[in-house]
Design a protein around this motif. Structure first.
Motif, PDB file in Angstrom:
ATOM      1  N   GLN A 245       1.487 -49.516  -3.428  1.00 45.39           N
ATOM      2  CA  GLN A 245       0.698 -49.504  -4.659  1.00 45.39           C
ATOM      3  C   GLN A 245       1.237 -50.517  -5.661  1.00 45.39           C
ATOM      4  O   GLN A 245       0.468 -51.216  -6.338  1.00 45.39           O
ATOM      5  N   GLN A 246       2.558 -50.598  -5.773  1.00 43.49           N
ATOM      6  CA  GLN A 246       3.171 -51.589  -6.664  1.00 43.49           C
ATOM      7  C   GLN A 246       2.821 -53.004  -6.242  1.00 43.49           C
ATOM      8  O   GLN A 246       2.539 -53.869  -7.077  1.00 43.49           O
ATOM      9  N   SER A 247       2.849 -53.237  -4.942  1.00 41.90           N
ATOM     10  CA  SER A 247       2.513 -54.569  -4.438  1.00 41.90           C
ATOM     11  C   SER A 247       1.060 -54.917  -4.733  1.00 41.90           C
ATOM     12  O   SER A 247       0.740 -56.047  -5.116  1.00 41.90           O
ATOM     13  N   VAL A 248       0.173 -53.924  -4.600  1.00 39.84           N
ATOM     14  CA  VAL A 248      -1.258 -54.157  -4.868  1.00 39.84           C
ATOM     15  C   VAL A 248      -1.485 -54.416  -6.349  1.00 39.84           C
ATOM     16  O   VAL A 248      -2.237 -55.316  -6.737  1.00 39.84           O
ATOM     17  N   GLU A 249      -0.807 -53.626  -7.194  1.00 41.77           N
ATOM     18  CA  GLU A 249      -0.996 -53.776  -8.639  1.00 41.77           C
ATOM     19  C   GLU A 249      -0.424 -55.075  -9.172  1.00 41.77           C
ATOM     20  O   GLU A 249      -0.849 -55.554 -10.223  1.00 41.77           O
TER      21      GLU A 249
END
Length: 727
Positions: A245-249
């Motif tokens: 999720q961090q990578s996507v955000e």
């Protein structure tokens, strides 16, 4: 010119009605909309998939490419590896398990030994002891050991392994235990994923293979250690999802920027290019109304700002209407000029916007109206220029041209802030040209592009032409606007104050006393007007001309009677009165004949208002004539403006103080306040908007100025001797 002025008067009368005033602003808005309509109209492209682009196509807007953004986010999420965590407690659990196995073996052996010792005490014969010992067989010991261990352990560890442990003595078991626990700790201190468990077991086997244990015990220990080694690294779905999720955000949205090239000329329009063209609305935008709504909103804001400015303008109504018409005319002229120049962009002169005389409107409004409105016009022109000179890319803004127009206009305004002579306009044009050159150079350097010397020369030439053209057009248009709208600009006032003006030379040569009196009154009136925020320059220039009517009969006015007899001593009061009163009307007629500005004519006509000629009125009464007071009053009208009222007060004050011999400060103050009080009580200030507070300020200022003029001087010995001789 008279027809033009008549038409303007009719228009001014119409603008007194709010509806027509609003209609004028609506008309200006419509002109603006039509001028910029083609610059915001969406461009319809006739292209198809897998065709070749006939021209370079740029994006008209900045928009997020959501499909590309989602694709990029998916790639970023897919690139995140699964998170595995090392569970260190498993190693300790396995060590504890193996330790408990060894402890259980030792316990079993100790229990067997204790039981045997007890039996030895009871049974004394050797045969009975042997029989008892033989009763605790290895199988019984194995059974006892399994009873101490859990079912899972007994299933996983074979009976031969347990039997080998039971056969070892206590010392051997202690050594085996330490070696096994150490080996398990060493192996399980590292990560052991599921697919590396067997390798870890082999590693433990290699570590225990070279120990000094007996062969059978070593084999059992190895089997026990292999059983202890297990997976200690496990997949963490929660941590993995958080990292994903961090990578996507962290993925920035993919945007197609305004002005960005989507497809270049001769390039194939593939599916991706076609999708981007559709996204920015260049395939099916024929019915799009958004650009027109946006343009209408901008124009509405501009018109609302102008309406509010003129609504709040603190000038007389007739002057406000003249200013509004003048501004509208200049505004339309600039828009049409800007639109005409922008048409050259279609013949590959993309930067032709820099030749627009950006300082023209700013300098005209600064000279003819005021500085604040000139700044507002400059900002509006910058907004319009950034849309009109958008290089043919519909929907975009040419920000550099907007910056250029603002800097150029402000440069012209700043230069003319203190330089009001008409001759300074050309210098202002040169100054604007210099500023234009610097601005264009800075904009080129900010782009960080590579330009040929010819391109630099082109930019510098158009920048120079813009400044010079602004000055030349200002000089050329200024007289027409001044004459057509009857505007008395600061520059015009300064020109009228030139002593070489024919009327001023006439006063100086034919009535030198009147000229000196006018200059003194000008000093008084200017300082008083400036003290209350009125137009000091208008008051000064008006004073120069206010007594021009005295040049018809200069010897009948006391200031011009040097070494001659006063002709009024031989004339009846009625005749003297007519001569004195006539100088106001005669002056107004002379000024009209010379086509002087209306404000100057009004000052000459109104500076005495309807005041009473007290000297000749009382003289007539003393002669026993039956007269009316109204017959000995000036015809008026009364002062209509602050400047005219102050000039009338200053005129009376200067004449009265000059007639006094060695006036003191107290005498001057008493005289000034007495004259103002008389004017106030006589109703001479009823038709102007002077307040009592302003009258107090005027009185204080006149007193201070008069004290400076009539200050006491040191009497030198020779002057005293001359006075004695005269006596």
């Amino acid at each position: 010119m008279k027809k033009v002025q008549s038409s303007l008067t009719k228009l001014r009368n119409l603008l007194d009605i709010t509806v027509f005033k609003i209609l004028l602003f609506v008309l200006l808005g419509v002109i603006l909309f039509l001028a910029m309509f083609s610059n915001v109209k969406p461009e319809k492209l006739d292209i198809s998939l897998f065709s070749v682009a006939e021209q370079t196509i740029r994006s008209p807007i900045t928009i997020e490419d959501k499909e590309s953004t989602e694709k990029k986010k998916k790639e970023a999420g897919d690139q995140v590896k699964d998170v595995y965590v090392l569970r260190k407690e498993i190693a300790q659990n396995r060590v504890d398990l193996i330790t408990s196995v060894f402890d259980s073996v030792i316990e079993v052996k100790e229990e067997v030994k204790e039981k045997r010792d007890e039996d030895n005490k009871v049974n004394t014969s050797v045969e009975e002891v042997k029989q008892e010992v033989s009763e605790t067989s290895p199988s019984d010991m194995l059974t006892m050991l399994k009873g101490k261990l859990t079912e899972n352990v007994t299933k996983e560890i074979s009976d031969p392994v347990l039997s080998q442990l039971l056969q070892a003595n206590k010392d051997e078991l202690s050594i085996a235990k330490d070696l096994t626990v150490t080996a398990i700790n060493n192996v399980m201190s590292t990560r052991i994923p599921a697919d590396e468990v067997e390798n870890a077991k082999k590693k433990l086997e290699e570590e225990l293979k070279y120990t000094s244990l007996a062969l059978n015990l070593k084999s059992a220990v190895i089997d026990l250690g292999r059983y202890a080694i297990t997976q200690n690294e496990f997949y963490d779905p929660v941590a993995t999802e958080e990292l994903r999720q961090q990578s996507v955000e962290s993925v920035e949205p993919v945007k197609i920027l305004q002005g960005q090239i989507i497809v270049e000329e001769t390039q194939l329009i593939n599916r991706e290019v076609y999708r981007q063209l559709e996204l920015v609305g260049m395939l099916d935008n024929e019915n799009s109304m958004q650009p027109f709504i946006g343009l209408a909103l901008i124009i509405s804001i501009v018109m609302a700002a102008l309406y509010y400015y003129f609504y709040e303008m603190n000038v007389p109504i007739d002057k406000k209407q003249s200013y509004l018409l003048l501004f509208s005319l200049i505004f339309v002229l600039l828009i049409l000029l800007m639109k005409g120049i922008s048409l050259f962009q279609e013949i590959d002169y993309s930067e032709i916007g820099y030749v627009f005389p950006a300082a023209l409107g700013a300098m005209l409004i600064k000279i003819l109206i005021d500085e604040r409105l000139a700044i507002l016009l400059t900002i509006i022109m910058a907004i319009c220029g950034s849309i009109i000179f958008n290089e043919g890319v519909t929907g975009t803004l040419h920000i550099t041209v907007g910056i250029y127009i603002i800097c150029s206009g402000l440069a012209g305004i700043l230069f003319l802030s203190k330089q009001n002579q008409r001759s300074k306009i050309l210098q202002a044009g040169l100054f604007v040209s210099a500023v234009n050159l610097v601005v264009i150079l800075s904009l080129l350097l900010l782009r960080n592009g590579q330009y040929a010397p010819v391109e630099y020369a082109f930019y510098f030439v158009v920048a120079f032409l813009s400044g010079i053209t602004s000055a030349v057009l200002t000089i050329g248009l200024l007289p027409f606007f001044e004459a057509g709208f009857g505007i008395l600009s600061t520059m015009r006032l300064i020109e009228l104050s030139n002593p070489n003006h024919p009327l001023l030379r006439k006063i100086l040569t034919e009535a030198p006393g009147t000229y000196h009196h006018s200059v003194m009154v000008a000093n008084l009136a200017e300082s008083a007007c400036e003290a209350i925020g009125a137009n000091g320059l208008l008051a000064r220039v008006g004073c120069y001309y206010h007594d021009i009517g005295k040049t018809k009969r200069p010897q009948f006015f006391i200031e011009n009677q040097m070494n001659i007899e006063n002709p009024h001593d031989r004339l009846p009061p009625q005749t003297s009165k007519n001569i004195i009163i006539a100088h106001a009307t005669d002056g107004a007629e002379m000024l009209r004949k010379y086509k002087m500005p209306r404000e100057i004519v009004d000052i000459a006509e109104q500076h005495h208002g309807t005041t009473l000629l007290k000297y000749f009125f009382h003289k007539a009464k003393q002669n026993g004539l039956e007269i009316q007071e109204a017959d000995y009053r000036y015809p008026g009208p009364k002062a209509q403006t602050k400047e005219t009222a102050i000039i009338g007060i200053a005129d009376s004050v200067e004449a009265a103080v000059r007639s006094m011999s060695h006036p003191t400060t107290e005498q001057i103050e008493g005289l000034v306040r007495s004259i103002i009080s008389d004017r106030l009580q006589d109703g001479q200030l009823n038709e102007c908007d002077l307040t009592l507070k302003e009258l107090q300020t005027v009185a204080d200022t006149l007193c201070e100025t008069l004290k400076g003029i009539f200050h006491s001087r040191i009497e030198y010995p020779e002057m005293t001797k001359q006075k004695v001789k005269r006596a």
